[in-house]
Scaffold this motif. Structure first.
Motif, PDB file in Angstrom:
ATOM      1  N   CYS A 230       0.855  -1.187   0.000  1.00  0.00           N
ATOM      2  CA  CYS A 230       0.000   0.000   0.000  1.00  0.00           C
ATOM      3  C   CYS A 230       0.890   1.235   0.000  1.00  0.00           C
ATOM      4  N   THR A 231       0.821   2.014  -1.070  1.00  0.00           N
ATOM      5  CA  THR A 231       1.670   3.196  -1.209  1.00  0.00           C
ATOM      6  C   THR A 231       0.823   4.464  -1.263  1.00  0.00           C
ATOM      7  N   ALA A 232       1.474   5.590  -1.069  1.00  0.00           N
ATOM      8  CA  ALA A 232       0.768   6.871  -1.146  1.00  0.00           C
ATOM      9  C   ALA A 232       0.191   7.083  -2.536  1.00  0.00           C
ATOM     10  N   SER A 233       0.924   6.656  -3.547  1.00  0.00           N
ATOM     11  CA  SER A 233       0.444   6.802  -4.923  1.00  0.00           C
ATOM     12  C   SER A 233      -0.859   6.043  -5.128  1.00  0.00           C
ATOM     13  N   LEU A 234      -0.940   4.809  -4.622  1.00  0.00           N
ATOM     14  CA  LEU A 234      -2.144   3.999  -4.784  1.00  0.00           C
ATOM     15  C   LEU A 234      -3.326   4.596  -4.027  1.00  0.00           C
ATOM     16  N   ILE A 235      -3.070   5.150  -2.854  1.00  0.00           N
ATOM     17  CA  ILE A 235      -4.156   5.737  -2.065  1.00  0.00           C
ATOM     18  C   ILE A 235      -4.739   6.948  -2.777  1.00  0.00           C
ATOM     19  N   VAL A 236      -3.875   7.841  -3.252  1.00  0.00           N
ATOM     20  CA  VAL A 236      -4.370   9.031  -3.955  1.00  0.00           C
ATOM     21  C   VAL A 236      -5.078   8.624  -5.240  1.00  0.00           C
ATOM     22  N   TRP A 237      -4.511   7.660  -5.952  1.00  0.00           N
ATOM     23  CA  TRP A 237      -5.140   7.185  -7.192  1.00  0.00           C
ATOM     24  C   TRP A 237      -6.518   6.592  -6.898  1.00  0.00           C
ATOM     25  N   SER A 238      -6.636   5.847  -5.825  1.00  0.00           N
ATOM     26  CA  SER A 238      -7.915   5.230  -5.480  1.00  0.00           C
ATOM     27  C   SER A 238      -8.979   6.283  -5.209  1.00  0.00           C
ATOM     28  N   VAL A 239      -8.602   7.377  -4.570  1.00  0.00           N
ATOM     29  CA  VAL A 239      -9.549   8.464  -4.307  1.00  0.00           C
ATOM     30  C   VAL A 239     -10.065   9.042  -5.618  1.00  0.00           C
ATOM     31  N   LEU A 240      -9.158   9.240  -6.584  1.00  0.00           N
ATOM     32  CA  LEU A 240      -9.539   9.871  -7.842  1.00  0.00           C
ATOM     33  C   LEU A 240     -10.178   8.889  -8.817  1.00  0.00           C
ATOM     34  N   ALA A 241      -9.701   7.656  -8.833  1.00  0.00           N
ATOM     35  CA  ALA A 241     -10.167   6.689  -9.834  1.00  0.00           C
ATOM     36  C   ALA A 241     -11.472   6.015  -9.436  1.00  0.00           C
ATOM     37  N   GLY A 242     -11.762   5.912  -8.125  1.00  0.00           N
ATOM     38  CA  GLY A 242     -12.965   5.223  -7.690  1.00  0.00           C
ATOM     39  C   GLY A 242     -14.233   5.728  -8.366  1.00  0.00           C
ATOM     40  N   PRO A 243     -14.498   7.039  -8.365  1.00  0.00           N
ATOM     41  CA  PRO A 243     -15.703   7.540  -9.044  1.00  0.00           C
ATOM     42  C   PRO A 243     -15.710   7.261 -10.542  1.00  0.00           C
ATOM     43  N   LEU A 244     -14.556   7.334 -11.193  1.00  0.00           N
ATOM     44  CA  LEU A 244     -14.503   7.040 -12.627  1.00  0.00           C
ATOM     45  C   LEU A 244     -14.845   5.575 -12.897  1.00  0.00           C
ATOM     46  N   PRO A 361       3.029  -0.641  -9.258  1.00  0.00           N
ATOM     47  CA  PRO A 361       2.891  -1.641 -10.330  1.00  0.00           C
ATOM     48  C   PRO A 361       1.480  -1.644 -10.915  1.00  0.00           C
ATOM     49  N   LEU A 362       1.369  -1.903 -12.207  1.00  0.00           N
ATOM     50  CA  LEU A 362       0.064  -1.908 -12.866  1.00  0.00           C
ATOM     51  C   LEU A 362      -0.860  -2.974 -12.288  1.00  0.00           C
ATOM     52  N   GLY A 363      -0.293  -4.077 -11.833  1.00  0.00           N
ATOM     53  CA  GLY A 363      -1.115  -5.132 -11.251  1.00  0.00           C
ATOM     54  C   GLY A 363      -1.860  -4.675 -10.012  1.00  0.00           C
ATOM     55  N   ALA A 364      -1.251  -3.784  -9.229  1.00  0.00           N
ATOM     56  CA  ALA A 364      -1.920  -3.264  -8.038  1.00  0.00           C
ATOM     57  C   ALA A 364      -3.138  -2.431  -8.424  1.00  0.00           C
ATOM     58  N   PHE A 365      -2.996  -1.605  -9.475  1.00  0.00           N
ATOM     59  CA  PHE A 365      -4.147  -0.854  -9.969  1.00  0.00           C
ATOM     60  C   PHE A 365      -5.265  -1.805 -10.398  1.00  0.00           C
ATOM     61  N   ALA A 366      -4.883  -2.903 -11.044  1.00  0.00           N
ATOM     62  CA  ALA A 366      -5.867  -3.853 -11.575  1.00  0.00           C
ATOM     63  C   ALA A 366      -6.692  -4.484 -10.453  1.00  0.00           C
ATOM     64  N   VAL A 367      -6.044  -4.878  -9.367  1.00  0.00           N
ATOM     65  CA  VAL A 367      -6.768  -5.498  -8.251  1.00  0.00           C
ATOM     66  C   VAL A 367      -7.747  -4.506  -7.631  1.00  0.00           C
ATOM     67  N   ILE A 368      -7.298  -3.276  -7.419  1.00  0.00           N
ATOM     68  CA  ILE A 368      -8.161  -2.251  -6.837  1.00  0.00           C
ATOM     69  C   ILE A 368      -9.340  -1.954  -7.763  1.00  0.00           C
ATOM     70  N   GLY A 369      -9.035  -1.803  -9.051  1.00  0.00           N
ATOM     71  CA  GLY A 369     -10.096  -1.504 -10.013  1.00  0.00           C
ATOM     72  C   GLY A 369     -11.106  -2.618 -10.140  1.00  0.00           C
ATOM     73  N   ALA A 370     -10.645  -3.868 -10.066  1.00  0.00           N
ATOM     74  CA  ALA A 370     -11.561  -5.003 -10.148  1.00  0.00           C
ATOM     75  C   ALA A 370     -12.564  -4.975  -9.003  1.00  0.00           C
ATOM     76  N   GLU A 397      -2.583  -4.851   4.481  1.00  0.00           N
ATOM     77  CA  GLU A 397      -2.484  -3.400   4.325  1.00  0.00           C
ATOM     78  C   GLU A 397      -3.060  -2.923   2.991  1.00  0.00           C
ATOM     79  N   PHE A 398      -3.189  -3.858   2.042  1.00  0.00           N
ATOM     80  CA  PHE A 398      -3.704  -3.486   0.729  1.00  0.00           C
ATOM     81  C   PHE A 398      -5.207  -3.199   0.770  1.00  0.00           C
ATOM     82  N   MET A 399      -5.853  -3.504   1.905  1.00  0.00           N
ATOM     83  CA  MET A 399      -7.295  -3.257   2.015  1.00  0.00           C
ATOM     84  C   MET A 399      -7.629  -1.771   1.949  1.00  0.00           C
ATOM     85  N   LEU A 400      -6.727  -0.912   2.407  1.00  0.00           N
ATOM     86  CA  LEU A 400      -7.032   0.517   2.462  1.00  0.00           C
ATOM     87  C   LEU A 400      -7.350   1.107   1.086  1.00  0.00           C
TER      88      LEU A 400
END
Length: 437
Positions: A230-244, A361-370, A397-400
């Motif tokens: 769980c990184t700062a980049s993934l957390i910020v991305w999740s905030v912005l990408a979730g609505p999209l 990593p792109l795979g981390a984005f994929a799991v969150i997006g799924a 920790e990836f749950m956040l």
């Protein structure tokens, strides 16, 4: 929320307890049997790992190794099976009853022969390469068996409704080895309650079904995924990408509802399915990852081996062939297709994000997006979260970022539904309900 059963006599309680155990066993055996059928048809159709039906070689590996002509031939066969099979079911069998309708009904029993035929057709067509999901079939069989068991045991209508829902959850738990998600799905997706009289049988039936499936299939996650941090980049991305992602999932749901509502149930179904699946076979000459319910693209998305361009192409084609298959009259679930679409869409968004904030990593984005896509497309966010974690078994920790993205996705989809509510078009929503078995 449905009314729950009142207090019971000792004899009635014993029958109730026996039915709970039997439903768990039935769901587990049904899920295990349908999984065996799926693998058998896949291996025979594409000629890989014939010596064992549960091998380490995946369906996508087998499809990719098969000749181009074989892919086209198997999809042509899929179209024939789908068209003739479902036309015959609609023509000669009793009307199908959806799980949701059975749970709401005063008589929650589902027709045996029609339900079995409908479920087997889903499994066989997915094994041959249909882009739809296989999870509806074990849920239907589990719910159908539960309805018969409760009728035989003389349980009340309220108890029977709970047991039918538990049968569906047990089937889901068994076919994907997800006992937690199976129980959560019963409570969140079918019964809409957390009363102990529903919680106890939901947990017990899914646990039994999951145990039986693990004994036969092994205790392995559906996807082999690295433990992403769980990184700062993934957390910020999740905030912005979730609505999209929520908007994309809402639009996908509209498309699939539209296709199901207008799918033929007469002789046109034979021709449309034949043409549809033949076209998918031709696409598979260049894109073998298109075949199947979407597990293959999701897997390569989760392990980070897809490029932005290829993910975008696969996403467009996967949405297209899912819509055309439903519109042609084929039936199947949308769990794995939705999960796949979410992973692919997140790779596209994540690739753009990584150009500005590299490192994740792109795979981390994929799991969150799924997870975020599935939460909205299925309208069961808690079930989606449980599914993703049982599917991939990531670090705690990836749950956040997952929770953040799911919250944003569900919030956005709920907001847009206020303005585009299918209930405002009762003719279309009613047809979609009849088709969504």
């Amino acid at each position: 929320m449905h009314p729950l059963p009142e207090s019971r006599s000792m004899g009635h309680s014993l029958r109730w307890a026996a039915v709970v155990v039997l439903i768990g066993v039935a769901g587990g055996v049904a899920g295990l049997g349908l999984a065996a059928l799926l693998h058998t048809v896949q291996h025979v159709a594409y000629g890989y790992s014939i010596e064992t039906i549960f091998s380490k070689e995946s369906f996508q590996q087998g499809v990719t190794a098969a000749s181009r002509s074989r892919r086209v031939e198997m999809l042509a066969l899929c179209g024939l099976v789908a068209g003739v099979g479902w036309w015959a079911v609609y023509r000669w069998c009793k009307p199908l009853v959806s799980i949701a309708r059975a749970v709401r009904s005063d008589d929650p029993r589902m027709p045996v022969f029609a339900t079995v035929c409908h479920a087997l057709l889903q499994i066989v067509t997915v094994a041959l390469g249909s882009p739809l999901g296989r999870e509806v079939a074990p849920r239907e069989i589990g719910a159908m068996l539960a309805g018969r068991l409760t009728s035989f045991a003389g349980l009340t209508v309220a108890e029977s409704r709970i047991m039918v829902a538990c049968g569906a959850g047990a089937g889901l738990a068994a076919v994907y080895n997800v006992p937690v998600a199976g129980a959560v799905y019963v409570l969140e997706g079918l019964l809409f309650t957390i009363d102990w009289r529903a919680v106890v049988p939901a947990v017990v039936t899914s646990a039994i079904a999951g145990f039986i499936a693990r004994a036969g299939l092994g205790d392995f996650p559906q996807y082999d995924v690295p433990h992403y941090a769980c990184t700062a980049s993934l957390i910020v991305w999740s905030v912005l990408a979730g609505p999209l992602i929520g908007l994309a999932a809402w639009q996908f749901t509209k498309l699939t509802d539209h296709a199901r509502a207008r799918a033929p149930r007469d002789s046109r179904l034979v021709l449309l399915c034949a043409v549809n699946f033949l076209c998918i076979g031709l696409l598979a000459i260049k894109f073998p990852l298109l075949l199947g319910n979407g597990k293959g693209p999701a897997q390569v998305g989760f392990d980070g081996s897809l490029t932005l361009q290829f993910a975008a192409v696969l996403l467009v084609l996967r949405v297209l062939i899912t819509w055309t298959s439903l519109r042609a009259g084929a039936a199947g679930g949308l769990l794995t297709p939705g999960l796949c679409n979410g992973a692919l869409f997140a790779i596209v968004l994540g690739s753009v994000w990584s150009a500005w904030w590299p490192g994740a990593p792109l795979g981390a984005f994929a799991v969150i997006g799924a997870a975020a896509f599935l939460a909205t497309s299925m309208r069961v966010p808690l079930t989606a979260i449980a599914l993703i974690f049982e599917f991939t078994r990531p670090s705690s920790e990836f749950m956040l970022p997952v929770l953040i993205a799911v919250a944003g996705s569900v919030a956005m989809s709920s907001y847009v539904r206020q303005f585009f509510d299918p209930a405002r078009r009762p003719d279309l929503s009613a047809k979609a309900e009849r088709a969504n078995v």
